[in-house]
Structure formats: C-alpha cells, structure tokens
Design a protein around this motif. Structure first.
Motif, PDB file in Angstrom:
ATOM      1  N   ILE A 157       0.874  -1.168   0.000  1.00  0.00           N
ATOM      2  CA  ILE A 157       0.000   0.000   0.000  1.00  0.00           C
ATOM      3  C   ILE A 157       0.911   1.217   0.000  1.00  0.00           C
ATOM      4  O   ILE A 157       1.771   1.352   0.873  1.00  0.00           O
ATOM      5  CB  ILE A 157      -0.944  -0.006   1.216  1.00  0.00           C
ATOM      6  CG1 ILE A 157      -1.880  -1.224   1.134  1.00  0.00           C
ATOM      7  CG2 ILE A 157      -1.720   1.302   1.304  1.00  0.00           C
ATOM      8  CD1 ILE A 157      -2.780  -1.410   2.324  1.00  0.00           C
ATOM      9  N   GLN A 168       1.096   5.376  -0.027  1.00  0.00           N
ATOM     10  CA  GLN A 168       0.271   6.496   0.415  1.00  0.00           C
ATOM     11  C   GLN A 168       1.099   7.771   0.471  1.00  0.00           C
ATOM     12  O   GLN A 168       2.254   7.741   0.874  1.00  0.00           O
ATOM     13  CB  GLN A 168      -0.259   6.184   1.823  1.00  0.00           C
ATOM     14  CG  GLN A 168      -1.076   7.252   2.457  1.00  0.00           C
ATOM     15  CD  GLN A 168      -2.392   7.439   1.756  1.00  0.00           C
ATOM     16  OE1 GLN A 168      -2.959   6.499   1.230  1.00  0.00           O
ATOM     17  NE2 GLN A 168      -2.890   8.654   1.733  1.00  0.00           N
ATOM     18  N   VAL A 227      -5.548   5.180   6.179  1.00  0.00           N
ATOM     19  CA  VAL A 227      -4.767   4.153   5.487  1.00  0.00           C
ATOM     20  C   VAL A 227      -3.869   3.423   6.480  1.00  0.00           C
ATOM     21  O   VAL A 227      -3.730   2.194   6.420  1.00  0.00           O
ATOM     22  CB  VAL A 227      -3.976   4.760   4.310  1.00  0.00           C
ATOM     23  CG1 VAL A 227      -3.023   3.738   3.707  1.00  0.00           C
ATOM     24  CG2 VAL A 227      -4.940   5.288   3.244  1.00  0.00           C
ATOM     25  N   GLN A 228      -3.283   4.143   7.418  1.00  0.00           N
ATOM     26  CA  GLN A 228      -2.436   3.495   8.435  1.00  0.00           C
ATOM     27  C   GLN A 228      -3.255   2.513   9.262  1.00  0.00           C
ATOM     28  O   GLN A 228      -2.777   1.416   9.581  1.00  0.00           O
ATOM     29  CB  GLN A 228      -1.781   4.538   9.341  1.00  0.00           C
ATOM     30  CG  GLN A 228      -0.817   3.936  10.345  1.00  0.00           C
ATOM     31  CD  GLN A 228       0.367   3.248   9.696  1.00  0.00           C
ATOM     32  OE1 GLN A 228       1.100   3.868   8.933  1.00  0.00           O
ATOM     33  NE2 GLN A 228       0.550   1.962   9.982  1.00  0.00           N
ATOM     34  N   VAL A 283      -3.640  -0.566   7.164  1.00  0.00           N
ATOM     35  CA  VAL A 283      -2.377  -1.316   7.149  1.00  0.00           C
ATOM     36  C   VAL A 283      -2.194  -2.071   8.464  1.00  0.00           C
ATOM     37  O   VAL A 283      -1.868  -3.263   8.476  1.00  0.00           O
ATOM     38  CB  VAL A 283      -1.186  -0.362   6.877  1.00  0.00           C
ATOM     39  CG1 VAL A 283       0.143  -1.061   7.135  1.00  0.00           C
ATOM     40  CG2 VAL A 283      -1.245   0.176   5.455  1.00  0.00           C
ATOM     41  N   ARG A 305      -1.934  -6.115   8.860  1.00  0.00           N
ATOM     42  CA  ARG A 305      -0.696  -6.706   9.381  1.00  0.00           C
ATOM     43  C   ARG A 305      -0.928  -7.661  10.547  1.00  0.00           C
ATOM     44  O   ARG A 305      -0.026  -8.418  10.910  1.00  0.00           O
ATOM     45  CB  ARG A 305       0.279  -5.601   9.789  1.00  0.00           C
ATOM     46  CG  ARG A 305       0.949  -4.958   8.594  1.00  0.00           C
ATOM     47  CD  ARG A 305       1.933  -3.908   9.005  1.00  0.00           C
ATOM     48  NE  ARG A 305       2.718  -3.452   7.861  1.00  0.00           N
ATOM     49  CZ  ARG A 305       3.477  -2.363   7.875  1.00  0.00           C
ATOM     50  NH1 ARG A 305       3.560  -1.627   8.980  1.00  0.00           N
ATOM     51  NH2 ARG A 305       4.153  -2.020   6.802  1.00  0.00           N
ATOM     52  N   HIS A 352       3.377  -4.553   2.968  1.00  0.00           N
ATOM     53  CA  HIS A 352       4.343  -3.462   2.952  1.00  0.00           C
ATOM     54  C   HIS A 352       3.559  -2.153   2.880  1.00  0.00           C
ATOM     55  O   HIS A 352       2.489  -2.097   2.263  1.00  0.00           O
ATOM     56  CB  HIS A 352       5.272  -3.586   1.746  1.00  0.00           C
ATOM     57  CG  HIS A 352       6.351  -4.584   1.932  1.00  0.00           C
ATOM     58  ND1 HIS A 352       6.110  -5.939   1.972  1.00  0.00           N
ATOM     59  CD2 HIS A 352       7.675  -4.417   2.101  1.00  0.00           C
ATOM     60  CE1 HIS A 352       7.249  -6.572   2.155  1.00  0.00           C
ATOM     61  NE2 HIS A 352       8.219  -5.677   2.237  1.00  0.00           N
ATOM     62  N   HIS A 353       4.101  -1.132   3.485  1.00  0.00           N
ATOM     63  CA  HIS A 353       3.440   0.176   3.468  1.00  0.00           C
ATOM     64  C   HIS A 353       4.507   1.234   3.282  1.00  0.00           C
ATOM     65  O   HIS A 353       5.408   1.364   4.108  1.00  0.00           O
ATOM     66  CB  HIS A 353       2.686   0.391   4.782  1.00  0.00           C
ATOM     67  CG  HIS A 353       1.989   1.695   4.867  1.00  0.00           C
ATOM     68  ND1 HIS A 353       1.897   2.405   6.050  1.00  0.00           N
ATOM     69  CD2 HIS A 353       1.337   2.436   3.952  1.00  0.00           C
ATOM     70  CE1 HIS A 353       1.215   3.510   5.838  1.00  0.00           C
ATOM     71  NE2 HIS A 353       0.874   3.566   4.578  1.00  0.00           N
ATOM     72  N   ASP A 354       4.425   1.944   2.186  1.00  0.00           N
ATOM     73  CA  ASP A 354       5.362   3.035   1.933  1.00  0.00           C
ATOM     74  C   ASP A 354       4.598   4.348   1.931  1.00  0.00           C
ATOM     75  O   ASP A 354       3.593   4.485   1.227  1.00  0.00           O
ATOM     76  CB  ASP A 354       6.069   2.866   0.583  1.00  0.00           C
ATOM     77  CG  ASP A 354       7.199   1.861   0.642  1.00  0.00           C
ATOM     78  OD1 ASP A 354       7.516   1.373   1.751  1.00  0.00           O
ATOM     79  OD2 ASP A 354       7.762   1.554  -0.420  1.00  0.00           O
ATOM     80  N   GLU A 355       5.076   5.283   2.729  1.00  0.00           N
ATOM     81  CA  GLU A 355       4.524   6.637   2.728  1.00  0.00           C
ATOM     82  C   GLU A 355       5.501   7.530   1.971  1.00  0.00           C
ATOM     83  O   GLU A 355       6.696   7.521   2.253  1.00  0.00           O
ATOM     84  CB  GLU A 355       4.339   7.145   4.147  1.00  0.00           C
ATOM     85  CG  GLU A 355       3.209   6.454   4.879  1.00  0.00           C
ATOM     86  CD  GLU A 355       2.933   7.081   6.220  1.00  0.00           C
ATOM     87  OE1 GLU A 355       1.763   7.388   6.488  1.00  0.00           O
ATOM     88  OE2 GLU A 355       3.886   7.272   6.999  1.00  0.00           O
TER      89      GLU A 355
END
Length: 178
Positions: free
Chosen positions: A111, A113, A125-126, A129, A133, A141-144
């Motif tokens: 994801i 964001q 969104v967090q 996520v 998780r 995976h989460h990339d800001e």
C-alpha cells in the motif's frame, strides 16, 4: 485508464513482461453505463480479468493494481479470485469506504500512500495497514511518500520507485513471500 498513476502502473507491469490491461470503469471516459457505487465496477473488473486470462491462459502469475477507487475495487476482486498472487494499492480511500471485507486478506501486497493526501487520508490508510498486518500468512508493505498529495503530482518518481522496488523484491526467485 488515462490517469497518470494508472498509466505508470500499467507500464511497469508491461516492462516486466506481464500481460497487462487497464480499463475504465462504467461511466468513466467513453465507457458505457454509469457509476454503480462499486457493485457494477467490481463486475467490470472481474470481467476484465476473465478476458485477460482467456487471452493468456499460460500466465503463471496474476497481480492486481489500483489507484484510489480502483484500489478499493482491486482489493475486492482480490477477495474473490484466489489466483491473484499480489497487489499494489495506491492511495486506497480507507476513510471513504469500508475495507473490513479484507478479513482474511488472501495475498501479500504493498500500500503506497502520500503523507499530504487529503482525499485518502494517511491516518485511515495506516489503520487499514495495521489491521491487515495482524493477519497471518500475508505480508503487507506500506510506503509513505513524503509531501505527496493524492495524485502524487510532484512525487511520481518516488511513488514508482516504491512500486518498482516492491515488485523487484516480490518477483525475485528467492523471495520468501509467496
């Protein structure tokens, strides 16, 4: 389908040798029909995936990628299609739609964001996520992307670097995520 983010996602999959399709949901651009609050759009996505698979029955891997509302529909399709191995969800509108259908989420993915997104808010969104998780047998995976708004107007290279790095990792023969 002519959105910049959609085009970039399309090109990254094409460049990796995937049979790739981008399309408009009903009522968008020159497509027929009208907006159906996600019900008809999910049907559109399923029909599009069926068509691609009929043209390329030899494909060994199926991925789904979407931006904003398309991310929502992609995630709904993911729940209905066990052959989908991974997903890329860019700016999913977790503050506007209920994503609780992702229990359990059947595939790992990323994801992405923007931290300055006022449409799909970073806090919502967090929370999505964090919820994903907690599930077993998947990796989220989460990339800001700093300073990025909903459309990644000045941060498109950073957003695509995140997507490409993730795909490099996931498509590597020795990737532990299956």
């Amino acid at each position: 389908m002519n959105d910049r983010i959609t085009q970039h996602l399309y090109k990254t999959f094409v460049n990796r040798g995937f049979a790739t399709l981008r399309f408009n949901f009903r009522g968008v651009g020159r497509s027929q029909g009208s907006f159906d609050n996600g019900i008809g759009e999910l049907s559109d996505a399923a029909a599009a995936l069926d068509w691609v698979q009929s043209i390329h029955p030899e494909a060994s891997t199926t991925w789904i990628a979407g931006f904003s509302f398309g991310a929502l529909i992609g995630m709904q399709l993911l729940m209905r299609r066990p052959e989908i191995r991974g997903f890329i969800s860019v700016a999913p509108p977790a503050n506007m739609y209920d994503f609780s259908f992702l229990a359990p989420c059947p595939a790992s993915g990323i994801i992405v964001q923007g931290t300055a997104d006022t449409v799909a808010t970073p806090n919502a969104v967090q929370k999505l996520v964090d919820k994903l998780r907690t599930q077993k047998h998947i990796t989220i995976h989460h990339d800001e992307i700093p300073r990025a708004n909903h459309f990644f107007e000045n941060e498109m290279p950073d957003m695509m670097r995140s997507v490409d790095n993730y795909l490099d990792m996931r498509l590597a023969p020795d990737c532990p995520i299956k």
